[in-house]
Motif scaffolding. Structure first.
Motif, PDB file in Angstrom:
ATOM      1  N   VAL A 192      24.892  92.387  39.906  1.00 18.61           N
ATOM      2  CA  VAL A 192      24.939  91.099  40.261  1.00 18.61           C
ATOM      3  C   VAL A 192      25.751  90.723  39.451  1.00 18.61           C
ATOM      4  N   PHE A 193      26.989  89.977  40.317  1.00 24.74           N
ATOM      5  CA  PHE A 193      28.510  89.048  39.608  1.00 24.74           C
ATOM      6  C   PHE A 193      28.826  88.253  40.682  1.00 24.74           C
ATOM      7  N   GLY A 194      29.250  87.675  39.819  1.00 22.56           N
ATOM      8  CA  GLY A 194      30.344  86.415  40.835  1.00 22.56           C
ATOM      9  C   GLY A 194      31.752  86.202  40.488  1.00 22.56           C
ATOM     10  N   GLY A 195      32.023  87.347  40.388  1.00 16.08           N
ATOM     11  CA  GLY A 195      33.246  86.907  40.174  1.00 16.08           C
ATOM     12  C   GLY A 195      34.050  86.746  38.483  1.00 16.08           C
ATOM     13  N   SER A 196      35.151  87.090  38.435  1.00 17.39           N
ATOM     14  CA  SER A 196      35.646  86.397  36.718  1.00 17.39           C
ATOM     15  C   SER A 196      35.125  85.776  36.172  1.00 17.39           C
ATOM     16  N   GLN A 197      34.368  84.835  36.181  1.00 15.92           N
ATOM     17  CA  GLN A 197      34.177  84.099  36.011  1.00 15.92           C
ATOM     18  C   GLN A 197      32.405  83.326  36.273  1.00 15.92           C
ATOM     19  N   GLY A 198      31.822  84.758  36.767  1.00 15.10           N
ATOM     20  CA  GLY A 198      30.384  83.913  36.720  1.00 15.10           C
ATOM     21  C   GLY A 198      30.195  83.046  38.422  1.00 15.10           C
ATOM     22  N   ALA A 199      28.580  82.350  38.543  1.00 13.33           N
ATOM     23  CA  ALA A 199      28.570  81.873  39.503  1.00 13.33           C
ATOM     24  C   ALA A 199      27.384  81.414  39.730  1.00 13.33           C
ATOM     25  N   ARG A 200      27.068  80.358  39.138  1.00 14.26           N
ATOM     26  CA  ARG A 200      25.640  79.696  39.007  1.00 14.26           C
ATOM     27  C   ARG A 200      24.434  79.985  39.966  1.00 14.26           C
ATOM     28  N   SER A 201      24.993  79.683  40.981  1.00 12.37           N
ATOM     29  CA  SER A 201      24.190  79.502  42.428  1.00 12.37           C
ATOM     30  C   SER A 201      22.945  81.179  42.226  1.00 12.37           C
ATOM     31  N   ILE A 202      24.548  81.767  42.273  1.00 17.31           N
ATOM     32  CA  ILE A 202      24.292  83.353  42.588  1.00 17.31           C
ATOM     33  C   ILE A 202      23.067  83.488  41.314  1.00 17.31           C
ATOM     34  N   ASN A 203      23.630  83.430  40.183  1.00 13.77           N
ATOM     35  CA  ASN A 203      22.599  83.285  38.533  1.00 13.77           C
ATOM     36  C   ASN A 203      21.372  83.666  38.775  1.00 13.77           C
ATOM     37  N   LYS A 204      21.788  81.659  39.696  1.00 18.39           N
ATOM     38  CA  LYS A 204      19.769  81.309  39.566  1.00 18.39           C
ATOM     39  C   LYS A 204      19.303  81.678  40.664  1.00 18.39           C
ATOM     40  N   ALA A 205      19.949  82.177  41.902  1.00 16.20           N
ATOM     41  CA  ALA A 205      18.723  82.636  42.681  1.00 16.20           C
ATOM     42  C   ALA A 205      18.050  84.429  41.994  1.00 16.20           C
ATOM     43  N   ALA A 206      19.039  85.024  42.151  1.00 18.56           N
ATOM     44  CA  ALA A 206      19.461  86.078  41.205  1.00 18.56           C
ATOM     45  C   ALA A 206      18.131  86.152  40.037  1.00 18.56           C
ATOM     46  N   LEU A 207      17.685  85.441  39.056  1.00 13.86           N
ATOM     47  CA  LEU A 207      17.068  85.161  37.750  1.00 13.86           C
ATOM     48  C   LEU A 207      15.752  85.090  38.316  1.00 13.86           C
TER      49      LEU A 207
END
Length: 359
Positions: free
Chosen positions: A191-206
């Motif tokens: 799981v990653f969201g590009g070089s800076q990350g992505a909050r929505s992806i982070n939240k859904a995965a966590l």
């Protein structure tokens, strides 16, 4: 030979420039390479880390609408053009290669002022303002997407790091999983969201972490250097490994069976080059180019696409968890993704640049 590369701000501009730099040096180690950037982009970290000279010019963001800020642009742009001209003169540039971003506009205009050949590479299907300008100043325009609307452009793909495209993902799998503290025999989601990350992806995965663990799926989650996690999953098996940033994305790709990520041009190019299927979550704002990046891959069977608003823990468990337990389906998607990949754009562009400069 002295080559100046102009591309800054995001990894999507910088990484293709550095991949070209590596290819040029591989062809001729005596080539002088200078990268132009600004003090506000990732280039201040990425370029020196790769061993290349970085020269800074003032950043001149161009407003996309008529606002009072537009009045300040001509003076600031003139200063940036003068700074870029001075660098071109100092290094004795034979050719300028631009990849877009804040630094590309003054670089193109400085090269035009000095009569230095200009080469433009546009990674995205919808070119930015800088590269639309650059393409008007040269006949040497190359793209990473076949549908990019620039006159006379030739599609060659996106220059990628050899560290990524030359690896054998399957033979490196066990070593890569061990490197990140993962088990060798578990289905693995990256799981990653590009070089800076992505909050929505982070939240859904966590939020899906407990259910993923219960389903026997281990996760390597790169949250992005500027993001924090309110509550990490507790230690347990399967592993759920959280990292702020990964320098060895080649090993991250080798460790994974499937990816959950944004669909930036570089991400799509790297995943198809290594034959790794993904669930792409296009950025919900902007000009829609991330959807265009992923669409051909999804249509070919090399990935899935989910809207940012529809990405939930329930979607992850309903769609991705069963897929991770279906190795035959994943293998078919791997092959489809690989068929969409381009591994040689760095060498192709390097040879074109040297040919243009030699004229």
């Amino acid at each position: 030979m002295r080559v100046v590369l102009a591309g800054g701000g995001t990894a999507g501009h910088i990484e293709p420039a550095l991949a070209l730099a590596d290819a040029l040096r591989q062809i001729d180690p005596t080539i002088g390479i200078t990268c132009l950037g600004t003090d506000r982009g990732l280039e201040t970290r990425l370029v020196p880390a790769r061993g290349y000279d970085l020269q800074l010019v003032p950043a001149v963001p161009l407003p996309r609408a008529i606002t009072p800020q537009l009045l300040a642009v001509p003076g600031r742009l003139a200063g940036a053009i003068n700074a870029a001209t001075g660098i071109l003169d100092k290094v004795g540039a034979d050719v300028l290669v631009g990849f877009g971003g804040y630094v590309a506009t003054p670089a193109y205009l400085a090269a035009r002022r000095r009569g230095i050949p200009i080469v433009v590479h546009e990674a995205n299907p919808r070119p930015g303002l800088a590269n639309r300008l650059g393409a008007r100043l040269t006949d040497h325009v190359f793209t990473g997407h076949p549908d990019t609307a620039l006159p006379g452009a030739v599609c060659i793909g996106i220059p990628l790091r050899r560290q990524v495209v030359d690896m054998d993902r399957f033979s490196l799998g066990d070593k890569a999983r061990s490197y990140f503290g993962l088990e060798s025999d578990r289905p693995t989601l990256l799981v990653f969201g590009g070089s800076q990350g992505a909050r929505s992806i982070n939240k859904a995965a966590l939020d899906a972490a407990p259910a993923l663990r219960a389903a026997g799926v281990q996760v390597l989650h790169v949250i992005g250097p500027k993001n924090t996690v309110e509550q990490e999953p507790p230690p347990g098996d399967p592993q759920y490994v959280i990292l702020p940033y990964v320098d060895r994305m080649d090993l991250a790709y080798a460790a994974a069976d499937l990816v959950l990520c944004r669909s930036g041009a570089m991400t799509c190019a790297e995943l198809t080059a290594v034959g790794l299927p993904a669930a792409y979550v296009p950025l919900p704002h902007g000009n829609g180019e991330q959807r265009l990046n992923a669409q051909p891959i999804v249509q070919a069977g090399g990935g899935l696409m989910v809207e940012d608003a529809d990405l939930t823990p329930e979607w992850i468990m309903r769609v991705l968890a069963p897929l991770l337990h279906n190795p035959e389906k994943v293998a078919v998607m791997c092959e489809a993704a690989l068929q969409m990949g381009r591994k040689d754009a760095d060498v192709t562009l390097a040879r074109k640049v040297l040919e243009i400069a030699a004229r």
